[in-house]
Design an enzyme around this catalytic site. Structure first.
Site, mmCIF file in Angstrom:
data_model
loop_
_atom_site.group_PDB
_atom_site.id
_atom_site.type_symbol
_atom_site.label_atom_id
_atom_site.label_comp_id
_atom_site.label_asym_id
_atom_site.label_seq_id
_atom_site.Cartn_x
_atom_site.Cartn_y
_atom_site.Cartn_z
ATOM 1 N N GLU A 43 0.823 -1.214 0.000
ATOM 2 C CA GLU A 43 0.000 0.000 0.000
ATOM 3 C C GLU A 43 0.860 1.268 0.000
ATOM 4 O O GLU A 43 1.891 1.338 0.670
ATOM 5 C CB GLU A 43 -0.882 -0.030 1.250
ATOM 6 N N LYS A 111 -9.143 3.016 -2.859
ATOM 7 C CA LYS A 111 -9.517 2.294 -1.641
ATOM 8 C C LYS A 111 -10.889 2.740 -1.150
ATOM 9 O O LYS A 111 -11.158 3.932 -1.005
ATOM 10 C CB LYS A 111 -8.458 2.537 -0.561
ATOM 11 N N CYS A 147 -5.628 -3.140 1.552
ATOM 12 C CA CYS A 147 -5.558 -3.322 3.015
ATOM 13 C C CYS A 147 -6.931 -3.525 3.660
ATOM 14 O O CYS A 147 -7.494 -4.604 3.593
ATOM 15 C CB CYS A 147 -4.817 -2.142 3.655
ATOM 16 N N LEU A 319 23.657 3.438 31.386
ATOM 17 C CA LEU A 319 23.684 2.079 31.930
ATOM 18 C C LEU A 319 23.627 2.158 33.452
ATOM 19 O O LEU A 319 24.565 2.629 34.090
ATOM 20 C CB LEU A 319 24.958 1.347 31.496
ATOM 21 N N ASP A 324 15.989 -2.612 32.608
ATOM 22 C CA ASP A 324 15.559 -1.854 31.436
ATOM 23 C C ASP A 324 16.739 -1.415 30.574
ATOM 24 O O ASP A 324 16.743 -1.622 29.354
ATOM 25 C CB ASP A 324 14.741 -0.632 31.875
ATOM 26 N N SER A 325 17.722 -0.783 31.181
ATOM 27 C CA SER A 325 18.873 -0.314 30.397
ATOM 28 C C SER A 325 19.673 -1.494 29.842
ATOM 29 O O SER A 325 20.234 -1.413 28.745
ATOM 30 C CB SER A 325 19.769 0.596 31.228
#
Length: 571
Positions: A43, A111, A147, A319, A324-325
C-alpha cells in the site's frame, strides 16, 4: 490458467519518493527476470506509509504523481502487469493503486474502506473510492483492493468474488502488534476459502516512527494452502498460481451460491502472459513464532530503521545496571552492531557497588564502548545552588529527580556533541504510572521499551539470553529487586504494587478499556486498582512530552492514546 506472480515486500521510507522509486524499479527488474506476469507492491508504495500531513501539501501530491509517471514509463516493453500504490488526486485525494503495463496506466483502483481507529487516520486525508475493480485477461478475472478492504466482510472482496474474480490482489500496510499475525492469517485463510479465490496479500515491512510493519506477505489458495514471505525483512516472493483452482473449488463446494446481489464493478482489460507448467509453487511456509521472538524482531527492526532513516549512525544510553537499560543495550547491539552503541555509567553516592558491577559486566558481555561520568559533584553543586531558595524544607523527590535530570543533561550533551541518538530506557509500566522523571530518564530521541510492561521485559530479556546461549544480560540483573536508585534503599515496590499485579491492572484498563469495577471483578483489590488509575490519570502531562516509542501492543501510548491532560473524569 497458470500465472507467474511476484510480490515485492519492500521497506520504503515516508517522503523519500526518489529512494522509493529506486526500490520499485529494482523490483520491476527482478519481476522481469523471473518472467512474472503480475508484480504486486504494498500500500502507498511511492509515498511510504503513513504519509500523514504530508498529504496536505499539494507539492508532495504532485511529486508522487511525477514518480508514478516515471514508473509507468519504465515498464515500456514489458508484459508484466505492475500494481503499485500511490496517492491519486484531483479535487479530492485517494489512497489508490495503479495498474500499469507496457508503459501505460491501464486503470486505477481507489480504496473504499478507510480505517479510522487505533493508529489509522485515513478519513482525515482520503476520500473513499466508489466502485470495486475487476481486471479482465481472457477468462481470468482479477480483483484489486487495498488493506482494510479485505478485512470488511461485505466489502469490495465480496463484490469482486460475486463478479467472478478467481484471483484477488491486496496491497497492504498492516502494522505489527503482538499476536496480530495469528488474526491476520486466520482472516486471509477465511477469505480465500469463503470466496473460493486465490489471494495475494503484499504487506509493507520496516519501521516508521512508532510503527513497525512485519511483512509476512502471503499467497493463499482456495483450499487454505499458504505460502508466506519472511517476517521483519524484505523479501521477493515468486509463485506460479493455477487460477483454475478457484473454479474447481467453487464448483466442488458451491461457495458462491446465495451471495448478495452483484455490485456494480469497474472493468479494465489487459493481457497477462500464461505459463504451461507450475515451476514455482513452494510448500506451505507459514510458521508460528513465539511472542517473545516477534517482539525482539519488531523492536530491533523499529530501532534500526528509526536510527538509519533519521540519519543517525550511533546510539547512546545510560547504563544503570538495571533490567531496562540492560535490555535496551542488548537490543541496540542486535539492531546496530556493538560498534555503534555507547553506554554511559553515571554513578552517584546512592549507586550501589552491585549496580556498578552489573553495568560493567553487561557492557563487557556486549563489547560496547563505555564512559563513566560520576554526577556527585554536580549534584552537590545544584543542591548548594538551590539551598537558599529551598530554605529549611526537607529533602524529597525534588532532590531525587535532580539526579535523573543531571543524567539527562549528560546524555543530551553527548548527543549534541557527537551526533548520537539518545535511547530512553523507560517501560510502559513506568510511563503509565508516572514513575519516571520528566527531562530526566525520559529524555531521549526514542524509547524502545515504551510499549512493553515490566513483566514482559523480563521475559524478553530471558529470551535474548536463550538466543545467544550465554548470560549476555547478567544473572544478577534478573535476581535483584528493581530500583530507580535515587535514594538509599529505594525499591520500585515502595511506590508501586508488585509488577505482576500492576501490569495486570494496566493491561485491562489500557488495552481492553475495562472500567474500575470490571477490573475489580477480575479479582484485583479495589483500593489497589483505584491507586493505579489515579497514578495513570495524573501522569498524562508526562506522557505527552515523552520520546516516541515503538508500538507492539494492541494500544500504545502515543498515536493510539489520545487522552486529554485537563480531564476531571474519574472511573
Amino acid at each position: 490458467m497458470i500465472i507467474r506472480t511476484a510480490m515485492a515486500q519492500i521497506n520504503t521510507t515516508v517522503g523519500d519518493l526518489e529512494g522509493n522509486k529506486k526500490i520499485i524499479l529494482s523490483s520491476i527488474d527482478s519481476a522481469r527476470s523471473a518472467g512474472a506476469g503480475i508484480l504486486l507492491f504494498p500500500e502507498l508504495t511511492i509515498t511510504g506509509y503513513p504519509p500523514e500531513d504530508l498529504l496536505l501539501h499539494t507539492g508532495f501530491l504532485r511529486d508522487n504523481i511525477r514518480v508514478l509517471k516515471e514508473v509507468e514509463a519504465y515498464t515500456t516493453g514489458s508484459d508484466t502487469m505492475v500494481v503499485v500504490g500511490f496517492v491519486d488526486f484531483s479535487l479530492e485525494i485517494y489512497n489508490a493503486a495503479a495498474i500499469i503495463q507496457n508503459g501505460e496506466i491501464k486503470g486505477v483502483y481507489r480504496k473504499m474502506n478507510l480505517p479510522n481507529y487505533s493508529v489509522f487516520d485515513e478519513r482525515r486525508y482520503f476520500t473513499p473510492g466508489s466502485r470495486p475493480l475487476i481486471i479482465m485477461s481472457g477468462s481470468l478475472k482479477i480483483g484489486v483492493n487495498i488493506c482494510e478492504d479485505i478485512w470488511v466482510p461485505a466489502g469490495p472482496t465480496n463484490d469482486q468474488a460475486i463478479a467472478g474474480a478467481n484471483l484477488i490482489l491486496n496491497l497492504s500496510a498492516s502494522p505489527f502488534t503482538s499476536t496480530k499475525n495469528l488474526t491476520r492469517m486466520s482472516l486471509l485463510q477465511t477469505r480465500a476459502m469463503e470466496y473460493s479465490c486465490c489471494m495475494l496479500y503484499c504487506n509493507h515491512v520496516g519501521g516508521q516512527d512508532e510503527l513497525v510493519f512485519d511483512g509476512r506477505s502471503t499467497a493463499i489458495m482456495p483450499d487454505g494452502h499458504r505460502i508466506v514471505a519472511r517476517s521483519f525483512e524484505e523479501d521477493f516472493l515468486v509463485i506460479d498460481i493455477d487460477t483454475d483452482q478457484s473454479t474447481r473449488y467453487n464448483l466442488l463446494e458451491g461457495k458462491r451460491k446465495g451471495y448478495c446481489k452483484k455490485a456494480e464493478v469497474e472493468e479494465i482489460n489487459v493481457i497477462i502472459p500464461q505459463r504451461k507448467h507450475q515451476e514455482f509453487l513452494p510448500e506451505e511456509t507459514y510458521r508460528v513464532s513465539s511472542e517473545e521472538d516477534d517482539l525482539i524482531d519488531s523492536l530491533v527492526l523499529g530501532l534500526r530503521d528509526y536510527t538509519k532513516k533519521n540519519g543517525f549512525k550511533k546510539v547512546v544510553l545510560g547504563l544503570s545496571g538495571g533490567m531496562d537499560s540492560s535490555l535496551v543495550a542488548a537490543l541496540a547491539v542486535k539492531a546496530l552492531g556493538k560498534e555503534n552503541v555507547i553506554g554511559v555509567m553515571m554513578p552517584s553516592r546512592i549507586t550501589s557497588d552491585e549496580s556498578k558491577k552489573d553495568a560493567v559486566e553487561l557492557a563487557k558481555n556486549l563489547g560496547i564502548e563505555t564512559f563513566e561520568i560520576p554526577i556527585e559533584s554536580v549534584f552537590d553543586s545544584i543542591n548548594g545552588l538551590m539551598r537558599p531558595v529551598f530554605s529549611d524544607r526537607t529533602h524529597d523527590v525534588t532532590e531525587e529527580n535532580f539526579q535523573a535530570r543531571i543524567r539527562g543533561i549528560i546524555l543530551m550533551g553527548l548527543s549534541n556533541k557527537f551526533g548520537w541518538l539518545v535511547l530512553a530506557t523507560g517501560n510502559k509500566s513506568e510511563m503509565a504510572t508516572g514513575y519516571a522523571t520528566l527531562y530526566g530518564d525520559m529524555a531521549g530521541g526514542l524509547a524502545i521499551l515504551k510499549d512493553l510492561y515490566k513483566t514482559q521485559i523480563y521475559r524478553i530479556a530471558k529470551r535474548i539470553n536463550e538466543q545467544t546461549g550465554t548470560e549476555i544480560i547478567p544473572r544478577n540483573v534478573f535476581l535483584k529487586a528493581p530500583t530507580a536508585e535515587l535514594r538509599e534503599g529505594q525499591k520500585d515496590q515502595d511506590s508501586l504494587p508488585p509488577y505482576e499485579i500492576l501490569d495486570g491492572i494496566l493491561r485491562l484498563y489500557i488495552e481492553e478499556s475495562f472500567s474500575l469495577d470490571e477490573i475489580v471483578s477480575k479479582g484485583f483489590d479495589r483500593e489497589t486498582v483505584e491507586y493505579v488509575l489515579r497514578l495513570l490519570q495524573r501522569s498524562e502531562y508526562k506522557r505527552k512530552q515523552g520520546a516516541p516509542g515503538i508500538k507492539v501492543s494492541k494500544r500504545a501510548f502515543g498515536k493510539d492514546w489520545r487522552m486529554p491532560i485537563t480531564n476531571k473524569y474519574r472511573d
